[in-house]
Scaffold this motif. Structure first.
Motif, PDB file in Angstrom:
ATOM      1  N   TYR A 100     -47.220  38.070  45.870  1.00 16.91           N
ATOM      2  CA  TYR A 100     -47.537  38.727  44.742  1.00 16.91           C
ATOM      3  C   TYR A 100     -46.988  40.140  44.495  1.00 16.91           C
ATOM      4  O   TYR A 100     -46.593  40.493  43.347  1.00 16.91           O
ATOM      5  N   PHE A 103     -43.159  39.476  43.602  1.00 17.91           N
ATOM      6  CA  PHE A 103     -43.126  38.955  42.271  1.00 17.91           C
ATOM      7  C   PHE A 103     -43.355  40.369  41.324  1.00 17.91           C
ATOM      8  O   PHE A 103     -42.437  40.366  40.284  1.00 17.91           O
ATOM      9  N   ALA A 104     -44.443  41.001  41.693  1.00 18.02           N
ATOM     10  CA  ALA A 104     -44.727  42.315  40.922  1.00 18.02           C
ATOM     11  C   ALA A 104     -43.506  43.288  40.723  1.00 18.02           C
ATOM     12  O   ALA A 104     -43.107  43.663  39.880  1.00 18.02           O
ATOM     13  N   ASN A 106     -40.200  42.553  41.581  1.00 20.45           N
ATOM     14  CA  ASN A 106     -39.176  42.088  40.875  1.00 20.45           C
ATOM     15  C   ASN A 106     -39.459  42.204  39.200  1.00 20.45           C
ATOM     16  O   ASN A 106     -38.555  42.397  38.613  1.00 20.45           O
ATOM     17  N   ASP A 107     -40.510  41.748  38.757  1.00 19.31           N
ATOM     18  CA  ASP A 107     -40.624  41.844  37.466  1.00 19.31           C
ATOM     19  C   ASP A 107     -40.732  43.472  36.962  1.00 19.31           C
ATOM     20  O   ASP A 107     -40.040  43.525  35.883  1.00 19.31           O
ATOM     21  N   MET A 108     -41.305  44.487  37.518  1.00 21.58           N
ATOM     22  CA  MET A 108     -41.181  45.747  37.337  1.00 21.58           C
ATOM     23  C   MET A 108     -39.559  46.248  37.227  1.00 21.58           C
ATOM     24  O   MET A 108     -39.320  46.824  36.387  1.00 21.58           O
ATOM     25  N   SER A 109     -38.888  45.779  38.105  1.00 22.96           N
ATOM     26  CA  SER A 109     -37.176  46.106  38.147  1.00 22.96           C
ATOM     27  C   SER A 109     -36.768  45.578  37.159  1.00 22.96           C
ATOM     28  O   SER A 109     -35.562  46.143  36.468  1.00 22.96           O
ATOM     29  N   MET A 110     -37.172  44.388  36.647  1.00 26.72           N
ATOM     30  CA  MET A 110     -36.428  43.799  35.441  1.00 26.72           C
ATOM     31  C   MET A 110     -36.773  44.354  34.104  1.00 26.72           C
ATOM     32  O   MET A 110     -35.963  44.417  33.342  1.00 26.72           O
ATOM     33  N   ASN A 111     -38.027  44.514  33.957  1.00 23.54           N
ATOM     34  CA  ASN A 111     -38.726  45.100  32.571  1.00 23.54           C
ATOM     35  C   ASN A 111     -38.855  46.424  32.616  1.00 23.54           C
ATOM     36  O   ASN A 111     -38.733  46.999  31.401  1.00 23.54           O
ATOM     37  N   SER A 123     -51.422  43.354  33.678  1.00 28.33           N
ATOM     38  CA  SER A 123     -50.404  42.346  34.195  1.00 28.33           C
ATOM     39  C   SER A 123     -50.186  42.657  35.706  1.00 28.33           C
ATOM     40  O   SER A 123     -50.190  41.766  36.519  1.00 28.33           O
ATOM     41  N   TYR A 124     -50.165  44.014  36.215  1.00 30.68           N
ATOM     42  CA  TYR A 124     -49.830  44.308  37.388  1.00 30.68           C
ATOM     43  C   TYR A 124     -51.090  44.629  38.499  1.00 30.68           C
ATOM     44  O   TYR A 124     -50.850  44.816  39.679  1.00 30.68           O
ATOM     45  N   ASP A 127     -51.924  41.737  40.953  1.00 33.39           N
ATOM     46  CA  ASP A 127     -50.835  41.762  41.930  1.00 33.39           C
ATOM     47  C   ASP A 127     -51.003  42.880  42.995  1.00 33.39           C
ATOM     48  O   ASP A 127     -50.878  42.746  44.231  1.00 33.39           O
TER      49      ASP A 127
END
Length: 153
Positions: A100, A103-104, A106-111, A123-124, A127
């Protein structure tokens, strides 16, 4: 500190915290799901309805809720086993928590996190909560409990 009563080893506070946090993660997951589906614009229900029609949206949301319920039940069952001293359940929770967190991040770095709003928190939060369970279960008192529980039974 490991406590023993009536021949059974009682879990330390760290394990109790992880157990209660597992229930908190389920609460946060369901709360975040409800916020995303019905409250935070653009709502997931409205988007599904535009794409699939009303019956398709309802069917998809029922399926999504059912999957979330099954996964949450599995998570809580794992938490109960972890509290009873099963080291395998402890490791399952640690691995899930680490996943978790990855993934969190990774998602934060992309968004990115340009603004802090409710959608980011919904969302986070689960996680981060799940990752915190991993940390608590790796503390020395937790490790000692699972080691003693493994030897006792």
């Amino acid at each position: 500190m490991i406590r023993a009563t009536a021949g059974r080893i009682q879990p330390p506070n760290e394990v109790e915290i992880a157990f209660k946090a597992a229930f908190g993660t389920v609460f946060l997951e369901f709360g975040g799901w409800v916020l995303d589906v019905f409250v935070i614009p653009p709502t997931g229900f409205r988007q599904l309805e535009e794409h699939s029609g009303l019956s398709g949206a309802i069917l998809q949301l029922c399926l999504s809720a059912a999957v979330l319920a099954v996964l949450s039940a599995a998570w809580l069952l794992c938490a109960v086993w972890m509290r009873r001293g099963r080291n395998g359940a402890r490791w399952a929770m640690i691995v899930v928590g680490a996943g978790y967190l990855l993934f969190a991040l990774n998602d934060m770095s992309m968004n990115g996190l340009a603004t802090l709003d409710w959608s980011i928190l919904s969302s986070y939060a689960p996680d981060i909560f799940t990752a915190a369970i991993s940390v608590v279960l790796l503390l020395p008192a937790s490790r000692a409990y699972f080691s003693a529980a493994g030897k006792a039974g």
